[in-house]
Design an enzyme around this catalytic site. Sequence first.
Site, short mmCIF file in Angstrom:
data_model
loop_
_atom_site.label_atom_id
_atom_site.label_comp_id
_atom_site.label_asym_id
_atom_site.label_seq_id
_atom_site.Cartn_x
_atom_site.Cartn_y
_atom_site.Cartn_z
N ASN A 73 9.24 8.95 4.29
CA ASN A 73 7.99 9.66 3.55
C ASN A 73 7.09 10.08 4.51
OD1 ASN A 73 5.11 8.17 3.64
ND2 ASN A 73 6.41 6.65 3.84
N ILE A 119 6.18 -5.19 8.25
CA ILE A 119 6.00 -4.25 9.19
C ILE A 119 5.70 -2.96 8.26
CG2 ILE A 119 7.58 -4.96 10.93
CD1 ILE A 119 9.92 -3.30 9.56
N ASN A 120 5.02 -2.05 8.79
CA ASN A 120 4.66 -0.94 8.36
C ASN A 120 6.26 -0.02 8.55
OD1 ASN A 120 3.80 1.81 7.65
ND2 ASN A 120 1.72 1.23 8.06
N SER A 178 0.84 -1.29 -0.04
CA SER A 178 -0.11 0.00 0.16
C SER A 178 0.93 1.32 0.12
CB SER A 178 -0.74 0.24 1.22
OG SER A 178 -1.69 1.28 1.24
N CYS A 203 0.04 3.93 10.42
CA CYS A 203 0.87 5.12 9.77
C CYS A 203 1.16 6.04 10.62
CB CYS A 203 -0.44 5.63 8.87
SG CYS A 203 0.29 6.83 7.94
#
Lengths: 258, 301
Positions: free
Chosen positions: B68, B190-191, B20, B129
């Site tokens: 980011n 992982i994120n 994503s 997030c």
Amino acid sequence: MAHIVTSVLENRPVAQDYYELRLAWPSWAPAPQPGQFLTVRTVDGPVPLLRRPFAFSGFDRADSSARIIYQRRGHATTLMSAKRPFDPFDILAPLGNGFPDPSSGRRPILIAGGIGMGPMLFLAERLAQTPYPGILIIGARSAQYLPRVVLSHSVQTILCTDDGSAGRKGSAVDIAREEIRQEACAPELYLCGPHGMLAAGHELAEELDAPAWVSMEQTMGCAVGACMGCVVRVHGGEEYARVCTEGPVFDSRTIVWT
Amino acid sequence: MDLSVRIGPGTLPNPVGVASGTFGYGSEYEKLIDLSIIGALYTKAVTPEARPGNATPRIIETAAGMINSIGLANNGLAGFKTAKIPYLRTLPCPAVVNVAGAKGDDYARVIEELADEDCIWGWEVNLSCPNVKTGGLALGTNPAEVEQLTARLRKLSSKPLIIKLTPNVTDITAIARAAEAGGADAVSCINTLVGMVIDTKALRPVLPGKTGGLSGPAIFPVGLAAVYRVAHAIKIPVVGLGGITEADHAVQYLLAGAYAIQIGTANFIDPTVHQKVLDGIREFAALHDLQTISDFHQFID
């Protein structure tokens, strides 16, 4: 847009820290237009990681080659400056939207600052083949940053430097203002260069009630519109527009200048 | 070998997905990549309301990585339905909608409103997030809240439900167990890792939000260790991601216990990475005579 694994034909210095790299352009690949760009993978490994974007500075269908002008200033561009003929060159291209043709009856005034000269040289060469060749004004800090590239004789070029060490003394936008006044023409501005120069160009366009097209820059991730990284603030419905997809060329009136 | 991956009631054709936020909704890459080889396309996050995203710059490159701070920029539910769903219907690979929000109600609303869309294979719930002030990471670091929200979302849809975990916690296995207890079909991890870069000339952080999410090859060993620990703590499948740029990385995730993987930042760099990773997984399986993905799990205890 395509993934093109091609090779370097030539990589030569054209000014202090500036290089022009010519690469083989496969016949199946779409032709790049002035204002469009490519992204290059400078190494196979993880450092530098991301592809680097560079605007096209020329395209020659006859000898199947395209050109970019880049400035050596960090790790990735230092690696690029070491590339030799026949080295592989892995690119995504052509990306983004190019400069539109000038409106009927308007005189194109092309304003380049520093490394922004690449797409302006490309556009100037292109316009030289049309009934509406423009004036190309290239500004640099000083003489050693002016490009040593050969342009068609039909391109009317004015060089200027901030310190007056070559060409006329002054900023490219100020020189443009003088030229437009002298010629008493209805101009259409095309700009590529540092953010401050683009903003000044926009102001000049507003003064003259003339259209201006600016090539915007922003740190880029994917360069194909997926990551939402390379945005600039714009007026209108959306708060941001992607430089890689909606740009890099924008009507200067759509940009929120800060 | 059989490359298919079973997650809850669903089956993915192969274990190689795209993460994503790195692949848009697929259309952005259709000219560069044969989308039919993608095992699962995890969409850019969808929130109930449209979000413009964070101030710029949003990206900074670091050593073997990038940080980011996009800020979940997306068109919102209404925009997703009109602008993205018609495209997802034509997608030649499974689409997993990444769901995000500021509070539990937001996540529930996205799933409720999209639950009947046949073109959606399943959900990846973004409880991780790092780039928004509320929701995301804040929700995903508390096991009790994760279990409660997972259980609530579980009731809203019978499609596969994957909870995306953050590495920015003391014990990621506690969050994974909470997702499992809440009824998740899988977890993905992982994120990104919270990271920061300061501009020493300007004397301020490069990102306006000061910190962002670190991804890319730099985080590969962190992701691998997290997947290894999580896979040994829960029974539901783990989808591994973090820093995969080549087939060997993906094989390591499978050996560590993952059933599937996602390619993220590498999408920006190498349009051939998916095919290479898929080929590499097949070659490894052939070399070791592995018949299914779970056969990868027999080597590392």
